[in-house]
Design a protein around this motif. Sequence first.
Motif, PDB file in Angstrom:
ATOM      1  N   ALA A   1      90.701  73.596 -12.787  1.00 55.69           N
ATOM      2  CA  ALA A   1      89.752  74.183 -13.732  1.00 55.69           C
ATOM      3  C   ALA A   1      90.057  75.655 -13.967  1.00 55.69           C
ATOM      4  CB  ALA A   1      88.327  74.015 -13.205  1.00 55.69           C
ATOM      5  N   ARG A   2      90.411  76.368 -12.916  1.00 55.56           N
ATOM      6  CA  ARG A   2      90.757  77.788 -13.070  1.00 55.56           C
ATOM      7  C   ARG A   2      91.981  77.934 -13.968  1.00 55.56           C
ATOM      8  NH1 ARG A   2      94.158  81.597 -10.740  1.00 55.56           N
ATOM      9  NH2 ARG A   2      95.078  80.050  -9.346  1.00 55.56           N
TER      10      ARG A   2
ATOM     11  N   LEU B   1     106.963  78.989 -31.669  1.00 55.56           N
ATOM     12  CA  LEU B   1     105.554  79.282 -31.432  1.00 55.56           C
ATOM     13  C   LEU B   1     105.078  78.363 -30.318  1.00 55.56           C
ATOM     14  CD1 LEU B   1     102.889  80.684 -32.199  1.00 55.56           C
ATOM     15  CD2 LEU B   1     102.622  79.013 -34.043  1.00 55.56           C
ATOM     16  N   LEU B   2     104.712  78.946 -29.163  1.00 58.41           N
ATOM     17  CA  LEU B   2     104.250  78.183 -28.001  1.00 58.41           C
ATOM     18  C   LEU B   2     102.731  78.227 -27.967  1.00 58.41           C
ATOM     19  CD1 LEU B   2     104.864  76.563 -25.443  1.00 58.41           C
ATOM     20  CD2 LEU B   2     105.026  78.733 -24.197  1.00 58.41           C
ATOM     21  N   LEU B   3     102.112  77.046 -28.087  1.00 60.11           N
ATOM     22  CA  LEU B   3     100.661  76.918 -28.184  1.00 60.11           C
ATOM     23  C   LEU B   3     100.083  76.435 -26.860  1.00 60.11           C
ATOM     24  CD1 LEU B   3     100.836  74.970 -31.535  1.00 60.11           C
ATOM     25  CD2 LEU B   3     100.122  77.355 -31.330  1.00 60.11           C
ATOM     26  N   GLY B   4      98.933  76.985 -26.487  1.00 61.05           N
ATOM     27  CA  GLY B   4      98.294  76.552 -25.253  1.00 61.05           C
ATOM     28  C   GLY B   4      96.845  76.973 -25.204  1.00 61.05           C
TER      29      GLY B   4
ATOM     30  N   PRO C   1      98.561  70.630 -21.395  1.00 62.48           N
ATOM     31  CA  PRO C   1      97.510  71.231 -22.233  1.00 62.48           C
ATOM     32  C   PRO C   1      96.119  70.924 -21.702  1.00 62.48           C
ATOM     33  CG  PRO C   1      98.433  69.299 -23.312  1.00 62.48           C
ATOM     34  CD  PRO C   1      99.278  69.552 -22.109  1.00 62.48           C
ATOM     35  N   ARG C   2      95.230  71.896 -21.828  1.00 64.12           N
ATOM     36  CA  ARG C   2      93.875  71.697 -21.306  1.00 64.12           C
ATOM     37  C   ARG C   2      93.039  70.817 -22.223  1.00 64.12           C
ATOM     38  NH1 ARG C   2      90.570  77.454 -21.995  1.00 64.12           N
ATOM     39  NH2 ARG C   2      89.882  77.132 -24.131  1.00 64.12           N
TER      40      ARG C   2
ATOM     41  N   ALA D   1      95.150  67.263 -19.843  1.00 67.50           N
ATOM     42  CA  ALA D   1      96.237  67.082 -18.887  1.00 67.50           C
ATOM     43  C   ALA D   1      95.975  67.868 -17.606  1.00 67.50           C
ATOM     44  CB  ALA D   1      97.567  67.493 -19.521  1.00 67.50           C
ATOM     45  N   LEU D   2      96.909  67.741 -16.690  1.00 66.57           N
ATOM     46  CA  LEU D   2      96.787  68.266 -15.328  1.00 66.57           C
ATOM     47  C   LEU D   2      97.192  69.737 -15.297  1.00 66.57           C
ATOM     48  CD1 LEU D   2      96.232  67.360 -12.353  1.00 66.57           C
ATOM     49  CD2 LEU D   2      98.657  66.817 -12.203  1.00 66.57           C
ATOM     50  N   THR D   3      96.306  70.609 -15.715  1.00 69.60           N
ATOM     51  CA  THR D   3      96.644  72.010 -15.968  1.00 69.60           C
ATOM     52  C   THR D   3      97.184  72.750 -14.759  1.00 69.60           C
ATOM     53  OG1 THR D   3      94.307  72.452 -15.602  1.00 69.60           O
ATOM     54  CG2 THR D   3      95.048  72.314 -17.875  1.00 69.60           C
TER      55      THR D   3
END
Length: 518
Positions: A86-87, A201-204, A233-234, A379-381
């Motif tokens: 979560a953090r 362009l890196l998106l997150g 990705p969150r 996903a598993l951030t």
Amino acid sequence: MKGAQALVGSLVGAGVDVCFMNPGTSEMHVVRALDDVPAMRGVLTLFEGVATGAADAYARLTGRPAAVLLHLGPGLGNGLANLHNARRAGSPLLCVVGAHATDHVRHDAPLESDITAVARTVSGWVHTSGTARDVADDAMRAVAATAADGGRIATLVLPADVSWSEGGDTAPPRTTATPEPPSPLRVDRAAEAVRAPGAVLLLGGPALSARAMDAAGRIAAATGTRLLVETFPRCWDTGAGRPAAEKLGYAAERALDQLTGASSLVLAGARSPVAFFGYPDRPGDLVPQGCPVVGLADAASDAEAALTELADRVAGGVAAEPAPHHAPEPGPGPLDVRSLCAAVAATLPQDAIVIDESVTASAVLAPALRTAAPHTQLALTGGAIGQGPPAAVGAAIAAPDRPVVAVQAEGSALYTLQALWTQAREQLDVTTVIVHNASYAILRVELGRTGAGEVARSGRAARMLDLTDPVPDFTALATGFGVPARRVTTTEDLLDALRWAQAEPGPHLIEAMVPPPA
């Protein structure tokens, strides 16, 4: 009014009306307050890691915190792995941890521990309430703290005597932080970068919503900029009808290939990419040498607005190119990872939420879903496994009108399989597909990549990397938790099972048997 009742009433007034919990003796007055404040939905879990993982997914989808109620330091410790995830996701999350009554601490009872020290490893804000009259205001400060820096964990430690003492009262909500507006200077620099050939362009983070993806697609269509999405990705709105973007590879070698030749790397809500682990004779920093990194928006910024402003600057009236809806059913035959992922994509319901903890299968699942029905992926951030089953709980409660499909590796499923019980109790619309190859396949891959060498199919090292002798029976385990389940070995059986699960209300599990990795 008792402190516990003031706490729960104040949280509901601030819009925090779901509490995932695994309580103990020190939290009994908070549990009792659920009867006094019926607007708070209590969701019982059988393990603290399920509560924290569910709250993480809930926050990612709603943008607001759920509460988590945990029992003392050991309970917090049990929930720590999914608090780490979560953090890393930047999720707003309010963690309430019960503590021994103030006068009891001096006895050093068996469950006494340094709760604050443990909480600080994952929390951006930690506080211990001192009296019943303080607890409501403390709770409002905690809720406000969850919105700082784009989203963080706030931990409120609640001694048992503060819960049971009279003198509390509900408190009005405090003003929460809002994302920083786009920086004109950053937009200028990003515009210059994407106008040059070869830009990436890196998106997150917050830059993966439908609106943000549409803006990114406009930029790509107008300038030829390549779009990449962070590896885990969150909360990513993707699929048919939305601009196509490729995930940055988990393996450093793959990520380096994807970034080779980039004239610049523009970051929107994402961090500058690094390898997940250090490896012998391989770089940890994945940015190509000589490639400038341009920060458009970080996690605390309004990434949607920044991308929209950048698109208006460089794309004018250009529209994004949507991905087509093309997810054909795989042909009949024995099941493998590729046909499994194709079957999930072909049957994915419109506007589904996909929980991806498929681990080694994720590299196949991601391209299969690119042209599936429009959906949202979580996903598993943080890389701490055991996030998938709890996240499915939180997602289904956050969006009860949307079906949830969890594609889950069998090894990590065993960390938090108790989540199935909560899915059954709450009758959540979750279809879990277990990718079962009876092996810790990712560790077989990593054994070679770390330079430790290959491993034979038998021997002491091999025994540490497989899940046989005995093979876990997920169909029996799911049924024992009250979740209908089927085991499948062929593509046609999997397609039939997916339609069965999606046609009935409530949770279902499909144990998909695939060959072990070569």
